[in-house]
Design a protein around this motif. Structure first.
Motif, PDB file in Angstrom:
ATOM      1  N   ALA A  17      37.508 104.385  17.333  1.00 57.27           N
ATOM      2  CA  ALA A  17      38.212 105.183  16.332  1.00 57.27           C
ATOM      3  C   ALA A  17      39.694 104.957  16.601  1.00 57.27           C
ATOM      4  O   ALA A  17      40.176 105.226  17.700  1.00 57.27           O
ATOM      5  CB  ALA A  17      37.854 106.653  16.463  1.00 57.27           C
ATOM      6  N   ALA A  20      42.621 109.202  12.965  1.00 52.42           N
ATOM      7  CA  ALA A  20      41.836 110.239  12.290  1.00 52.42           C
ATOM      8  C   ALA A  20      42.800 111.182  11.586  1.00 52.42           C
ATOM      9  O   ALA A  20      43.812 111.584  12.163  1.00 52.42           O
ATOM     10  CB  ALA A  20      40.982 110.995  13.289  1.00 52.42           C
ATOM     11  N   LEU A  28      37.324 114.358   6.620  1.00 56.34           N
ATOM     12  CA  LEU A  28      38.035 113.735   7.727  1.00 56.34           C
ATOM     13  C   LEU A  28      37.955 112.232   7.536  1.00 56.34           C
ATOM     14  O   LEU A  28      36.856 111.687   7.397  1.00 56.34           O
ATOM     15  CB  LEU A  28      37.383 114.142   9.049  1.00 56.34           C
ATOM     16  N   GLN A  29      39.108 111.568   7.489  1.00 55.00           N
ATOM     17  CA  GLN A  29      39.127 110.113   7.358  1.00 55.00           C
ATOM     18  C   GLN A  29      39.360 109.506   8.733  1.00 55.00           C
ATOM     19  O   GLN A  29      40.296 109.887   9.439  1.00 55.00           O
ATOM     20  CB  GLN A  29      40.229 109.657   6.404  1.00 55.00           C
ATOM     21  N   VAL A  30      38.497 108.569   9.105  1.00 58.49           N
ATOM     22  CA  VAL A  30      38.583 107.929  10.414  1.00 58.49           C
ATOM     23  C   VAL A  30      38.665 106.424  10.222  1.00 58.49           C
ATOM     24  O   VAL A  30      37.838 105.836   9.525  1.00 58.49           O
ATOM     25  CB  VAL A  30      37.365 108.297  11.289  1.00 58.49           C
ATOM     26  N   ALA A  44      30.785 111.077  12.957  1.00 58.64           N
ATOM     27  CA  ALA A  44      31.983 111.410  13.725  1.00 58.64           C
ATOM     28  C   ALA A  44      31.683 112.657  14.534  1.00 58.64           C
ATOM     29  O   ALA A  44      30.960 113.547  14.079  1.00 58.64           O
ATOM     30  CB  ALA A  44      33.165 111.662  12.798  1.00 58.64           C
ATOM     31  N   GLN A  68      37.682 102.196   7.032  1.00 58.88           N
ATOM     32  CA  GLN A  68      37.982 103.624   6.963  1.00 58.88           C
ATOM     33  C   GLN A  68      36.772 104.353   6.399  1.00 58.88           C
ATOM     34  O   GLN A  68      36.281 104.021   5.319  1.00 58.88           O
ATOM     35  CB  GLN A  68      39.205 103.889   6.088  1.00 58.88           C
ATOM     36  N   VAL A  83      38.446 112.489  18.492  1.00 57.57           N
ATOM     37  CA  VAL A  83      37.446 112.028  17.531  1.00 57.57           C
ATOM     38  C   VAL A  83      36.710 110.815  18.107  1.00 57.57           C
ATOM     39  O   VAL A  83      37.316 109.823  18.475  1.00 57.57           O
ATOM     40  CB  VAL A  83      38.092 111.670  16.178  1.00 57.57           C
ATOM     41  N   VAL A 100      42.914 114.887  16.270  1.00 60.91           N
ATOM     42  CA  VAL A 100      43.142 115.458  14.938  1.00 60.91           C
ATOM     43  C   VAL A 100      43.208 116.967  15.104  1.00 60.91           C
ATOM     44  O   VAL A 100      42.505 117.547  15.932  1.00 60.91           O
ATOM     45  CB  VAL A 100      42.018 115.038  13.955  1.00 60.91           C
TER      46      VAL A 100
END
Length: 103
Positions: A17, A20, A28-30, A44, A68, A83, A100
């Motif tokens: 990762a 994040a 949640l965008q990772v 995640a 992503q 994360v 995050v």
């Protein structure tokens, strides 16, 4: 018989990762490296400072290769979390994991 042969060895490519970010709609965008391929299972985990998992979010397998992944985060507890991602069961390391903050 072949003159040279080697043994078969298991190899697991662990994802990382790399970033994040909380996003709109309780998501949640990772960012993940290497990219997640179409159809791979992704999840995640939000991990606290003691290494305990506080929340797990399962994302839909992507339809195309992507770096992503967006995860549902409704119900995730507020706080600052490291994360970790899992792709097809292979987990990313916690050392160097992005943090995050959720409110």
């Amino acid at each position: 018989y072949p003159v040279f042969a080697s043994d078969v060895a298991a190899f697991v490519l662990h994802p990382r990762a790399t970033a994040a970010t909380p996003a709109a709609g309780n998501t949640l965008q990772v960012d993940v490296a290497p990219s997640v391929r179409a159809g791979q299972a992704v999840q995640a985990e939000l991990v606290d400072a003691n290494g305990a998992v506080g929340f797990v979010a399962r994302g839909d397998p992507p339809a195309a290769e992507t770096a992503q992944v967006t995860f549902p985060a409704a119900g995730a507890p507020a706080g600052t979390w490291r994360v970790r991602v899992r792709v097809d069961g292979a987990e990313s390391p916690l050392s160097g994991a992005p943090e995050v903050t959720l409110s």
